[in-house]
Design a protein around this motif. Sequence first.
Motif, PDB file in Angstrom:
ATOM      1  N   TYR A  19       4.614  -2.235  17.397  1.00 49.75           N
ATOM      2  CA  TYR A  19       4.478  -3.109  16.234  1.00 49.75           C
ATOM      3  C   TYR A  19       3.735  -4.386  16.610  1.00 49.75           C
ATOM      4  CZ  TYR A  19       5.740  -6.053  12.270  1.00 49.75           C
ATOM      5  OH  TYR A  19       5.683  -6.901  11.186  1.00 49.75           O
ATOM      6  N   CYS A  20       4.110  -4.984  17.723  1.00 48.01           N
ATOM      7  CA  CYS A  20       3.458  -6.223  18.158  1.00 48.01           C
ATOM      8  C   CYS A  20       1.972  -5.998  18.392  1.00 48.01           C
ATOM      9  CB  CYS A  20       4.130  -6.732  19.433  1.00 48.01           C
ATOM     10  SG  CYS A  20       3.399  -8.251  20.086  1.00 48.01           S
ATOM     11  N   ALA A  21       1.617  -4.909  19.086  1.00 52.01           N
ATOM     12  CA  ALA A  21       0.213  -4.614  19.352  1.00 52.01           C
ATOM     13  C   ALA A  21      -0.540  -4.331  18.053  1.00 52.01           C
ATOM     14  CB  ALA A  21       0.098  -3.430  20.304  1.00 52.01           C
ATOM     15  N   SER A  22       0.083  -3.586  17.145  1.00 50.73           N
ATOM     16  CA  SER A  22      -0.562  -3.275  15.870  1.00 50.73           C
ATOM     17  C   SER A  22      -0.751  -4.530  15.031  1.00 50.73           C
ATOM     18  CB  SER A  22       0.276  -2.252  15.094  1.00 50.73           C
ATOM     19  OG  SER A  22       0.416  -1.058  15.825  1.00 50.73           O
ATOM     20  N   LEU A  56      11.941  -4.577  15.113  1.00 47.67           N
ATOM     21  CA  LEU A  56      10.820  -5.028  14.290  1.00 47.67           C
ATOM     22  C   LEU A  56      10.745  -6.552  14.269  1.00 47.67           C
ATOM     23  CD1 LEU A  56      11.059  -2.648  11.191  1.00 47.67           C
ATOM     24  CD2 LEU A  56       9.462  -2.489  13.106  1.00 47.67           C
ATOM     25  N   PHE A  57      11.913  -7.182  14.118  1.00 51.88           N
ATOM     26  CA  PHE A  57      11.945  -8.651  14.128  1.00 51.88           C
ATOM     27  C   PHE A  57      11.395  -9.188  15.455  1.00 51.88           C
ATOM     28  CE2 PHE A  57      15.871  -8.679  11.114  1.00 51.88           C
ATOM     29  CZ  PHE A  57      15.071  -8.193  10.098  1.00 51.88           C
ATOM     30  N   ALA A  58      11.783  -8.548  16.546  1.00 56.79           N
ATOM     31  CA  ALA A  58      11.322  -9.004  17.861  1.00 56.79           C
ATOM     32  C   ALA A  58       9.814  -8.825  18.005  1.00 56.79           C
ATOM     33  CB  ALA A  58      12.053  -8.241  18.963  1.00 56.79           C
ATOM     34  N   GLY A  59       9.292  -7.676  17.551  1.00 52.13           N
ATOM     35  CA  GLY A  59       7.857  -7.433  17.642  1.00 52.13           C
ATOM     36  C   GLY A  59       7.053  -8.390  16.784  1.00 52.13           C
ATOM     37  N   ASP A  60       7.557  -8.674  15.576  1.00 55.40           N
ATOM     38  CA  ASP A  60       6.874  -9.612  14.685  1.00 55.40           C
ATOM     39  C   ASP A  60       6.879 -11.016  15.275  1.00 55.40           C
ATOM     40  OD1 ASP A  60       5.959  -9.538  11.571  1.00 55.40           O
ATOM     41  OD2 ASP A  60       6.843 -11.481  12.056  1.00 55.40           O
ATOM     42  N   ALA A  61       8.027 -11.428  15.814  1.00 61.68           N
ATOM     43  CA  ALA A  61       8.123 -12.762  16.409  1.00 61.68           C
ATOM     44  C   ALA A  61       7.202 -12.887  17.621  1.00 61.68           C
ATOM     45  CB  ALA A  61       9.570 -13.044  16.813  1.00 61.68           C
ATOM     46  N   ALA A  62       7.140 -11.838  18.446  1.00 61.04           N
ATOM     47  CA  ALA A  62       6.278 -11.884  19.627  1.00 61.04           C
ATOM     48  C   ALA A  62       4.817 -12.036  19.226  1.00 61.04           C
ATOM     49  CB  ALA A  62       6.472 -10.620  20.459  1.00 61.04           C
ATOM     50  N   ALA A  63       4.389 -11.288  18.202  1.00 63.16           N
ATOM     51  CA  ALA A  63       2.997 -11.384  17.755  1.00 63.16           C
ATOM     52  C   ALA A  63       2.681 -12.775  17.214  1.00 63.16           C
ATOM     53  CB  ALA A  63       2.732 -10.318  16.691  1.00 63.16           C
ATOM     54  N   LEU A  65       4.207 -15.542  17.960  1.00 59.97           N
ATOM     55  CA  LEU A  65       4.214 -16.501  19.065  1.00 59.97           C
ATOM     56  C   LEU A  65       2.858 -16.506  19.784  1.00 59.97           C
ATOM     57  CD1 LEU A  65       7.763 -15.919  20.579  1.00 59.97           C
ATOM     58  CD2 LEU A  65       6.938 -18.028  19.525  1.00 59.97           C
ATOM     59  N   VAL A  66       2.290 -15.331  19.978  1.00 68.26           N
ATOM     60  CA  VAL A  66       0.973 -15.248  20.608  1.00 68.26           C
ATOM     61  C   VAL A  66      -0.066 -16.011  19.786  1.00 68.26           C
ATOM     62  CG1 VAL A  66      -0.904 -13.675  21.224  1.00 68.26           C
ATOM     63  CG2 VAL A  66       1.462 -13.076  21.784  1.00 68.26           C
ATOM     64  N   ILE A  67       0.061 -15.909  18.454  1.00 69.15           N
ATOM     65  CA  ILE A  67      -0.918 -16.550  17.567  1.00 69.15           C
ATOM     66  C   ILE A  67      -0.668 -18.042  17.440  1.00 69.15           C
ATOM     67  CG2 ILE A  67      -1.756 -16.623  15.185  1.00 69.15           C
ATOM     68  CD1 ILE A  67      -1.025 -13.607  15.022  1.00 69.15           C
ATOM     69  N   ARG A  68       0.588 -18.467  17.362  1.00 67.46           N
ATOM     70  CA  ARG A  68       0.902 -19.848  16.985  1.00 67.46           C
ATOM     71  C   ARG A  68       1.165 -20.791  18.149  1.00 67.46           C
ATOM     72  NH1 ARG A  68       4.477 -19.254  11.361  1.00 67.46           N
ATOM     73  NH2 ARG A  68       2.819 -18.145  10.202  1.00 67.46           N
ATOM     74  N   VAL A  69       1.649 -20.280  19.263  1.00 63.43           N
ATOM     75  CA  VAL A  69       1.961 -21.180  20.382  1.00 63.43           C
ATOM     76  C   VAL A  69       0.737 -21.973  20.840  1.00 63.43           C
ATOM     77  CG1 VAL A  69       2.609 -21.213  22.822  1.00 63.43           C
ATOM     78  CG2 VAL A  69       4.011 -19.965  21.173  1.00 63.43           C
ATOM     79  N   PRO A  70      -0.459 -21.370  20.930  1.00 57.97           N
ATOM     80  CA  PRO A  70      -1.623 -22.184  21.320  1.00 57.97           C
ATOM     81  C   PRO A  70      -1.935 -23.330  20.354  1.00 57.97           C
ATOM     82  CG  PRO A  70      -2.089 -19.842  21.582  1.00 57.97           C
ATOM     83  CD  PRO A  70      -0.801 -19.935  20.842  1.00 57.97           C
ATOM     84  N   LYS A  71      -1.357 -23.293  19.150  1.00 59.08           N
ATOM     85  CA  LYS A  71      -1.611 -24.343  18.166  1.00 59.08           C
ATOM     86  C   LYS A  71      -0.476 -25.369  18.104  1.00 59.08           C
ATOM     87  CE  LYS A  71      -4.103 -20.991  15.309  1.00 59.08           C
ATOM     88  NZ  LYS A  71      -4.192 -20.311  13.998  1.00 59.08           N
ATOM     89  N   ALA A  72       0.447 -25.304  19.061  1.00 56.21           N
ATOM     90  CA  ALA A  72       1.617 -26.190  19.027  1.00 56.21           C
ATOM     91  C   ALA A  72       1.213 -27.658  19.091  1.00 56.21           C
ATOM     92  CB  ALA A  72       2.561 -25.844  20.171  1.00 56.21           C
ATOM     93  N   GLU A  73       0.246 -27.986  19.926  1.00 55.15           N
ATOM     94  CA  GLU A  73      -0.175 -29.388  20.033  1.00 55.15           C
ATOM     95  C   GLU A  73      -0.911 -29.850  18.774  1.00 55.15           C
ATOM     96  OE1 GLU A  73      -2.440 -29.996  23.530  1.00 55.15           O
ATOM     97  OE2 GLU A  73      -0.807 -29.463  24.905  1.00 55.15           O
ATOM     98  N   GLN A  74      -1.583 -28.914  18.114  1.00 54.51           N
ATOM     99  CA  GLN A  74      -2.317 -29.270  16.898  1.00 54.51           C
ATOM    100  C   GLN A  74      -1.370 -29.547  15.741  1.00 54.51           C
ATOM    101  OE1 GLN A  74      -5.070 -26.258  15.685  1.00 54.51           O
ATOM    102  NE2 GLN A  74      -5.763 -27.376  13.870  1.00 54.51           N
ATOM    103  N   TYR A  81       7.160 -22.478  17.636  1.00 49.72           N
ATOM    104  CA  TYR A  81       8.172 -21.705  18.348  1.00 49.72           C
ATOM    105  C   TYR A  81       9.314 -21.208  17.456  1.00 49.72           C
ATOM    106  CZ  TYR A  81       6.053 -23.041  22.782  1.00 49.72           C
ATOM    107  OH  TYR A  81       5.181 -23.205  23.834  1.00 49.72           O
ATOM    108  N   LEU A  82       9.564 -21.869  16.334  1.00 51.87           N
ATOM    109  CA  LEU A  82      10.694 -21.483  15.496  1.00 51.87           C
ATOM    110  C   LEU A  82      10.277 -20.587  14.330  1.00 51.87           C
ATOM    111  CD1 LEU A  82      13.689 -21.690  14.879  1.00 51.87           C
ATOM    112  CD2 LEU A  82      13.227 -23.817  13.624  1.00 51.87           C
ATOM    113  N   SER A  83       9.169 -20.885  13.671  1.00 50.70           N
ATOM    114  CA  SER A  83       8.772 -20.115  12.490  1.00 50.70           C
ATOM    115  C   SER A  83       8.571 -18.621  12.780  1.00 50.70           C
ATOM    116  CB  SER A  83       7.500 -20.711  11.870  1.00 50.70           C
ATOM    117  OG  SER A  83       6.394 -20.599  12.738  1.00 50.70           O
ATOM    118  N   PRO A  84       8.074 -18.215  13.972  1.00 47.23           N
ATOM    119  CA  PRO A  84       7.946 -16.776  14.216  1.00 47.23           C
ATOM    120  C   PRO A  84       9.264 -16.014  14.149  1.00 47.23           C
ATOM    121  CG  PRO A  84       6.596 -17.994  15.774  1.00 47.23           C
ATOM    122  CD  PRO A  84       7.436 -19.007  15.047  1.00 47.23           C
ATOM    123  N   PHE A  85      10.371 -16.683  14.469  1.00 51.40           N
ATOM    124  CA  PHE A  85      11.671 -16.010  14.445  1.00 51.40           C
ATOM    125  C   PHE A  85      12.309 -16.023  13.051  1.00 51.40           C
ATOM    126  CE2 PHE A  85      11.072 -17.283  18.852  1.00 51.40           C
ATOM    127  CZ  PHE A  85      11.400 -16.116  19.526  1.00 51.40           C
TER     128      PHE A  85
END
Length: 291
Positions: A19-22, A56-63, A65-74, A81-85
Amino acid sequence: MEDAKWSDTAKGLVLSTAYCASFLGAWCLSFDQWYLPAGLRALSLLFVPYRYWPYLFAGDAAALLVIRVPKAEQYSVWWAYLSPFLLMPLVASLALVLRNKFKTDQEKIRWLPLAALSIAVWSSALNMALNYFLFGPRASVTLSNLYKFSVGDYLGILMVVLPFMLFMRRRSRQITPQHSVRDTLIAATAIFVIYCVAAIPALEIDFHQGLLMLMILPVVGLTFRHGWRGAAIGIVAVNLITAMKLPYMNTPGTYDAEMFVIQQALAIAATGLLVLGTVISDLFDKARASG
C-alpha cells in the motif's frame, strides 16, 4: 491458532508495504485535479477486511510521512509528523458507515457514485482541516480549493475503484450482451480520434473544450449497449485520456483551468452514466429472467 495469527500478521505487513509503495507511485502520477491516492485509499477502506485496517493505516501514514516530513521546516512539525497518523483513520470513519450500509458487491456498485463523492468531499475537508489546525499549508484552505480537491479525489476514486469492480465482477451471473470487446474497441477508437483532433494547436479554447467533451458520447453508447460495465470502461478511458492532457504532474499549486472545466463535465457525466448503467444492467437481468 497461533499459525493463523502469524499468517495474518505476515499478510498484513505485505499489504502495508504494498500500500505504501502504491500510494507513493500514485502520488507521483497525480496532482490536485486528478488525485489517484484518494482512489487507493477508498478502494482499500471499502473492500479490504477490517482486520487488515491497522496495516492500511500504517502504510498510509508511512507514505504521507515520506511526503510531508521534508516540508516540516516550511510548515510545522505538528503537521508533518502528526497529520499522517490522523488522516486515514478519520476517512475510515465514513468508510465504516458506508460498508455497514452497502454490504453486498451489487449494492456497492449501485451506490458507487454516492460513496465515491462522499469519500472525496470528506477526505478533502479533513485534509484541509488538518492543514489549518496543525499549521500546514494554510493558504490552500479555501472553499474553491475544497471544491477542486473534491473533484480531483472523486475522479481519482473512479479511476482506481471502477477497474477493480470490473475485475471483481468479471464472472458474475449478470447478463452481458454480445460483442462487448468489439464495442469497447470501437468506443476507444472514437475517443482517441476525438482526442487527436482536439490536440490540434490552432484550435480556439472553446472549440478545444467542446471537442474534448464529445469524448463522453462513445461512453453513452457503451452504457446503453452494456450497462454499468460499459459505463465503467468508458469512464476509465476518458478519465485517463483527460489526465494525459494535464501538463504538470506532482507539482504543488499547479492548476489547469481549461482542463478543470472538462474534468467537472466528466465528473457529472460519469455520475449520471454509472446510475443509468446500473439501471440498464438490472433491466438486462429482468429480461433474462423473463426468458
